[in-house]
Design an enzyme around this catalytic site. Structure first.
Site, PDB file in Angstrom:
ATOM      1  N   ASP A  99       0.642  -1.234  -0.139  1.00 51.07           N
ATOM      2  CA  ASP A  99      -0.049   0.046   0.008  1.00 51.07           C
ATOM      3  C   ASP A  99       0.864   1.205  -0.041  1.00 51.07           C
ATOM      4  O   ASP A  99       1.656   1.383   0.885  1.00 51.07           O
ATOM      5  CB  ASP A  99      -0.838  -0.005   1.361  1.00 51.07           C
ATOM      6  CG  ASP A  99      -1.881   1.155   1.296  1.00 51.07           C
ATOM      7  OD1 ASP A  99      -2.384   1.596   0.277  1.00 51.07           O
ATOM      8  OD2 ASP A  99      -2.428   1.620   2.283  1.00 51.07           O
ATOM      9  N   HIS A 141      -7.740  10.050   3.982  1.00 53.03           N
ATOM     10  CA  HIS A 141      -7.086   9.125   5.053  1.00 53.03           C
ATOM     11  C   HIS A 141      -7.208   9.311   6.310  1.00 53.03           C
ATOM     12  O   HIS A 141      -7.586  10.637   6.779  1.00 53.03           O
ATOM     13  CB  HIS A 141      -5.387   9.160   4.739  1.00 53.03           C
ATOM     14  CG  HIS A 141      -5.093   8.383   3.361  1.00 53.03           C
ATOM     15  ND1 HIS A 141      -4.400   8.921   2.320  1.00 53.03           N
ATOM     16  CD2 HIS A 141      -5.290   7.067   2.996  1.00 53.03           C
ATOM     17  CE1 HIS A 141      -4.297   8.038   1.216  1.00 53.03           C
ATOM     18  NE2 HIS A 141      -4.738   6.943   1.798  1.00 53.03           N
ATOM     19  N   GLY A 200      -8.745   5.502   1.633  1.00 54.55           N
ATOM     20  CA  GLY A 200      -9.119   6.303   2.610  1.00 54.55           C
ATOM     21  C   GLY A 200     -10.866   6.109   2.894  1.00 54.55           C
ATOM     22  O   GLY A 200     -11.469   6.861   2.968  1.00 54.55           O
ATOM     23  N   SER A 210     -12.501   4.206   5.260  1.00 56.72           N
ATOM     24  CA  SER A 210     -13.111   3.760   6.537  1.00 56.72           C
ATOM     25  C   SER A 210     -14.189   4.749   6.852  1.00 56.72           C
ATOM     26  O   SER A 210     -14.467   5.722   6.578  1.00 56.72           O
ATOM     27  CB  SER A 210     -11.854   3.811   7.655  1.00 56.72           C
ATOM     28  OG  SER A 210     -11.199   2.794   7.447  1.00 56.72           O
ATOM     29  N   ASP A 235      -8.403   0.689   6.610  1.00 50.02           N
ATOM     30  CA  ASP A 235      -7.272   0.706   7.606  1.00 50.02           C
ATOM     31  C   ASP A 235      -7.782   1.389   9.012  1.00 50.02           C
ATOM     32  O   ASP A 235      -7.732   0.671   9.990  1.00 50.02           O
ATOM     33  CB  ASP A 235      -6.358   1.304   7.078  1.00 50.02           C
ATOM     34  CG  ASP A 235      -5.002   1.279   7.985  1.00 50.02           C
ATOM     35  OD1 ASP A 235      -4.988   0.586   8.969  1.00 50.02           O
ATOM     36  OD2 ASP A 235      -4.120   2.075   7.653  1.00 50.02           O
ATOM     37  N   SER A 236      -8.135   2.765   9.106  1.00 52.42           N
ATOM     38  CA  SER A 236      -8.476   3.242  10.042  1.00 52.42           C
ATOM     39  C   SER A 236      -9.767   2.474  11.031  1.00 52.42           C
ATOM     40  O   SER A 236      -9.551   2.440  12.514  1.00 52.42           O
ATOM     41  CB  SER A 236      -8.985   4.872   9.952  1.00 52.42           C
ATOM     42  OG  SER A 236      -7.964   5.529   9.343  1.00 52.42           O
TER      43      SER A 236
END
Length: 311
Positions: A82, A180, A214, A216, A258-259
């Protein structure tokens, strides 16, 4: 089953009107939670590693953990870099067993981005590895990626055909309003994806896989769990899941998450430690953290991505 590339899974996702979840991994418990969830709902997976994760956990450890997940699940899994920001980093991952890499040249000029991306594509394709490129810049902070609101920019649809043709990339990350990190929007600012840009990109690149970074949702349950147990996360707002569901039905074949994983793990650990302050065995607080990730990923696969039953 060995690791796979993203090529076949993206074609199936494009034809089927769903997206594959690309989940960032940093340690054993995160990998276990993600892959156990995917196994239960029979979903294909992309496990992705950032430069920061490689520094933290070590390339070899992460690859071996993913290989263990393959043995345990027998799912089609791609191992993806990534936000690779250099040819050298992408080369290291390709040589080290990754089946897919992202070269993020979005911080360069258009011509420099093409030159760098093409160099990575040529090296990767000679070794059977797929490549994701990026046009446009997402705001926000995640690991080594830090882009201010002022420096963020939407993807220009007029550039996508030339970029894909000249570089030979297998998929393209575009900027249509995601960002993000957990603090995606300013207080009072309403999340909105530019579906008009996405539609024009689809028209200019028929049958070509698009990627959203980005993405999430910053689930309030986990934010509240953190705040109730000593944290302080005011105005953390993510992308509404209904917008992501709509995107997954289009040319978007890969959605990065991810978050939400970080929030689920951190929220669970904070809650456990607040309720059990005398406990010091990592297995005791990492077990519910792993379960929280598993539950989150299952819900994402079924309710947002739509790739359950597609392995």
């Amino acid at each position: 089953m060995p690791l796979v590339t993203t090529k076949e899974m993206f074609q199936k996702a494009y034809d089927g009107g769903y997206a594959i979840g690309a989940f960032n991994v940093n340690n054993m418990e995160i990998i276990q939670g993600i892959t156990e969830a995917a196994k239960e709902v029979n979903a294909p997976l992309i496990l992705q590693v950032s430069a920061g994760a490689r520094k933290y956990a070590n390339h070899t450890y992460l690859v071996k953990l993913v290989e263990a997940a393959l043995i345990e699940t027998d799912l089609p899994i791609a191992l993806h870099l990534d936000h690779g920001d250099s040819f050298e980093l992408c080369k290291s991952c390709i040589d080290g067993g990754f089946t897919s890499v992202m070269i993020d040249g979005s911080h360069h000029s258009f011509e420099e981005n093409i030159e760098l991306t093409k160099k990575v594509v040529e090296y990767a394709h000679e070794r059977g590895v797929t490549v994701e490129g990026e046009l446009g810049r997402l705001a926000g902070i995640e690991d080594d990626v830090n882009v201010s609101d002022e420096d963020a920019s939407y993807t220009r649809p007029s550039e996508v055909e030339e970029f894909v043709t000249r570089t030979g990339v297998d998929s393209l990350a575009i900027a249509i309003g995601t960002s993000h990190g957990a603090y995606k929007f300013k207080p009072g600012q309403k999340p909105q994806l530019r579906f008009d840009i996405l539609k024009e990109v689809e028209e200019r690149l028929p049958n070509f896989p698009i990627v959203l970074h980005g993405a999430s949702s910053v689930i309030p349950e986990f934010v509240e769990m953190i705040n109730q147990n000593g944290g302080n996360m005011p105005d953390a707002i993510g992308i509404p899941e209904e917008m992501l569901r709509e995107a997954a039905k289009s040319a978007v074949c890969k959605i990065n998450i991810d978050s939400d994983l970080r929030l689920a793990m951190t929220g669970s650990i904070r809650k456990y430690m607040a309720e059990n302050p005398a406990h010091f065995d990592p297995r005791q607080y990492l077990t519910p953290a792993r379960a929280a990730i598993k539950d989150l990923v299952k819900k994402k696969i079924v309710n947002v991505l739509g790739c359950d039953g597609k392995a």
